[in-house]
Design a protein around this motif. Structure first.
Motif, PDB file in Angstrom:
ATOM      1  N   THR A  10       0.661  -1.351  -0.082  1.00 16.46           N
ATOM      2  CA  THR A  10      -0.024  -0.030   0.150  1.00 16.46           C
ATOM      3  C   THR A  10       0.980   1.247   0.184  1.00 16.46           C
ATOM      4  O   THR A  10       2.045   1.237   0.325  1.00 16.46           O
ATOM      5  N   PRO A  11       0.329   2.282  -0.534  1.00 15.37           N
ATOM      6  CA  PRO A  11       0.969   3.571  -0.293  1.00 15.37           C
ATOM      7  C   PRO A  11       1.457   3.951   1.040  1.00 15.37           C
ATOM      8  O   PRO A  11       2.574   4.244   1.319  1.00 15.37           O
ATOM      9  N   GLU A  12       0.717   3.804   1.712  1.00 20.67           N
ATOM     10  CA  GLU A  12       0.873   3.727   3.524  1.00 20.67           C
ATOM     11  C   GLU A  12       1.961   3.104   3.700  1.00 20.67           C
ATOM     12  O   GLU A  12       2.792   3.447   4.705  1.00 20.67           O
ATOM     13  N   GLY A  13       1.894   2.055   3.509  1.00 16.78           N
ATOM     14  CA  GLY A  13       3.097   0.760   3.715  1.00 16.78           C
ATOM     15  C   GLY A  13       4.290   1.223   3.209  1.00 16.78           C
ATOM     16  O   GLY A  13       5.317   1.087   3.963  1.00 16.78           O
ATOM     17  N   ALA A  14       4.457   1.530   2.500  1.00 18.01           N
ATOM     18  CA  ALA A  14       5.699   2.157   1.437  1.00 18.01           C
ATOM     19  C   ALA A  14       6.222   3.374   2.223  1.00 18.01           C
ATOM     20  O   ALA A  14       7.346   3.455   2.349  1.00 18.01           O
ATOM     21  N   GLU A  15       5.263   4.210   2.469  1.00 15.56           N
ATOM     22  CA  GLU A  15       5.733   5.697   3.155  1.00 15.56           C
ATOM     23  C   GLU A  15       6.373   5.169   4.185  1.00 15.56           C
ATOM     24  O   GLU A  15       7.381   5.730   4.734  1.00 15.56           O
TER      25      GLU A  15
END
Length: 75
Positions: A47-52
């Motif tokens: 997810t974008p949140e996980g990558a961030e």
């Protein structure tokens, strides 16, 4: 969990995991790669949140910038 096998690659600078089965849960294994500067997770279920989150953790631990491709929505 297969990412844990990369732990011995201390000088690895770039890792392309694009279009693989990697998930948010696999990313912590990459904290053992102190030389990593570029990571591609585009086309995965990360997810974008996980990558961030992973990028912030990695940069804080290794004191250098790491570019994560795929953290943008829609990639």
């Amino acid at each position: 969990d297969d990412l844990k096998y990369l732990a011995g690659l201390k000088s690895l600078q770039e890792l392309d995991l694009g279009n693989t089965a990697v998930t948010d849960q696999g990313l912590p294994h990459l904290l053992d790669l102190p030389g990593l500067e570029r990571l591609n997770v585009a086309g995965t279920t990360v997810t974008p949140e996980g990558a961030e989150k992973w990028q912030r953790l990695f940069e804080g631990r290794n004191n250098h910038r790491c570019w994560v491709r795929g953290k943008e929505r829609g990639h």
